[in-house]
Scaffold this active site. Sequence first.
Site, mmCIF file in Angstrom:
data_model
loop_
_atom_site.group_PDB
_atom_site.id
_atom_site.type_symbol
_atom_site.label_atom_id
_atom_site.label_comp_id
_atom_site.label_asym_id
_atom_site.label_seq_id
_atom_site.Cartn_x
_atom_site.Cartn_y
_atom_site.Cartn_z
ATOM 1 N N LYS A 77 65.752 20.585 -75.996
ATOM 2 C CA LYS A 77 66.012 21.462 -77.137
ATOM 3 C C LYS A 77 64.815 22.385 -77.350
ATOM 4 O O LYS A 77 63.653 21.951 -77.269
ATOM 5 C CB LYS A 77 66.261 20.598 -78.373
ATOM 6 C CG LYS A 77 66.671 21.356 -79.634
ATOM 7 C CD LYS A 77 66.961 20.362 -80.761
ATOM 8 C CE LYS A 77 67.396 21.048 -82.052
ATOM 9 N NZ LYS A 77 67.727 20.061 -83.108
ATOM 10 N N SER A 151 72.031 20.484 -85.053
ATOM 11 C CA SER A 151 71.468 21.706 -84.520
ATOM 12 C C SER A 151 71.199 21.634 -83.021
ATOM 13 O O SER A 151 70.927 22.657 -82.386
ATOM 14 C CB SER A 151 70.148 22.009 -85.258
ATOM 15 O OG SER A 151 69.190 20.975 -85.082
ATOM 16 N N SER A 175 71.377 15.908 -86.492
ATOM 17 C CA SER A 175 71.466 16.826 -85.358
ATOM 18 C C SER A 175 71.482 16.150 -84.001
ATOM 19 O O SER A 175 71.830 16.780 -83.004
ATOM 20 C CB SER A 175 70.311 17.825 -85.411
ATOM 21 O OG SER A 175 70.364 18.613 -86.570
#
Length: 599
Positions: A77, A151, A175
Amino acid sequence: MLPTILDLSGLRAAYQSGLTPLDVVEAVIARRNEANDPAIFITPASNEDLRAAARDLMARAPESNSLALWGVPFAVKDNIDVAGLPTTAGCPAYAYNPDVDSTVVARLKAAGAIVIGKTNLDQFATGLNGTRSPHGAPRSVFNSDYISGGSSSGSAIAVASGLASFALGTDTAGSGRVPAAFNNLVGIKPTPGLLPNTGVVPACKSVDCVTIFAATVGDGLAIRKVAEGFDAADAFSRRAKPVSLPGIGLRIGVLADSEREFFGDKAVERLYGAAIERARALGATIVFFDYAPFREAAALLYDGPWVAERLAAVEEFLATNAADFDPTVRTIIEAAKGKTAVDAFNGRYKLEELRRETEAEWQKADVLLLPTAPTTYTVAAMKADPIVLNGRLGRYTNFANLLDCAAIAVPAGFGADGLPGGVTLIAPAFADDALAPVADALHRAAASGMGIERYRQIPAQSAFLPPDDGFIPIVVVGAHLTGMPLNHELTAPGGRFVRTCRTRGDYRLFALPNTVPPKPGLIHEPGFGGSGLEVEIWALPPDAFGRFVQRIPAPLGIGKVVLDDGSAVSGFLCEAHAVRGAEDITHLGGWRAYLPMAK
């Protein structure tokens, strides 16, 4: 031939058969080029860098599978630092070029894993839906009209579509779990502090967690074991203090009807009900608990002063670059400007009050089983109402880090519309390992495959096996069994339940007279033709084992007990003289069967 989903067992088998990391990297490059979702990556690793990484690995560790993650491709990420690739947190103007890897990435690379790129995310990790990025919105691998979840959006899609074996995400409000549910994956959300956040752009620094998206629970735990560990450079890093869960009689708390809110999504509601029944069929005791204090704690994350932590993370950048923020993200973070120090303390007081209320609920249940997300939405619907709909997604996730919990999200099947649903098992801090076998069993029972391969059988090789941690096994027969009066002597020093099993047939069991609490005596009688006796195996830390044995009163002692599989384990035995005249209860098959008759 590589499978579509690059689970660890399949990848290791491919390496064992002669494939090399360079072959796998070429396959990843080809898959990446063919991917039909352009929003997965923000910065993919270049083809040449991937080939170079594979060659470097083969030079330093030539033997296949010689490192824990030898040749395993993974995605990161883009709020987690990878040396040589920019970190943007989903905001191009914020970008910087780290000179060193984040601690977790460095550990994974040292174990042989290969970074394939930096993945898309809701900007500054603010969102659970995946649409708040200037790089576009990744889509569900099952229906491109639907959100990926966020996210950690790109990380989930990279694994679910077969580009990576695993991916790193982060989790503040859910997330690392919501995208797993929307893409038929496992999401490992460790106890806060178990994985260090050194080199991670914070959202809410005090509760952020690095998480892992994987095809199976076993894969996720193996990866977590490599990445975890105390790091003094992270002020919130913690040393693990593992706790156990009951091996039998596990109480799983589920939502009462009054707390089951699915916002009209009957498919997810049915999947949650089916998951409860699977847990029951696996031997758990299902109990209802009051979700209200957990729900109120969840609300504090965005409605309370914790949103000010998001402002603290980017305050200087926001002051000069407000126009570079996603409008929704900016609205959320700027709302923190009205928060005061008094608000912060009042919020903390409220959280501690709610934590105290949840203690009563943890007395009812060992583990909680919740929907990961109560529903999902199309990208168009989410963009039309981004704050309200996003808020619904966190109904059952937002509390977990505030209340210091470990969690594992697992697939729960598919609705008639072809979209997956998920459930999350949640336990108190540092029950991460103890939670894994429960989560693994529930995932396998759902028979929903892995990622895009919804009909693929979960490999038996990926079943989670507790690590060899030096604990010493011991067979218990009576008052130390799970739920019995002396079981606390095993659990208090960190003992772990291993399994229920039976002795070989040449053992007899007697009810010893005048013992408090009541105790049996197990006698080995060679030549006796019984059918074996039900016992439990527990495991104790070495120092605790020694203290435990020293306290055993005569006529009981420790000797080798032979089990019906032929193995011999140290366990409780009784001196023969003590059973003269005692009631022989061998025919009942074990101490549990005798106790109701003795009352």
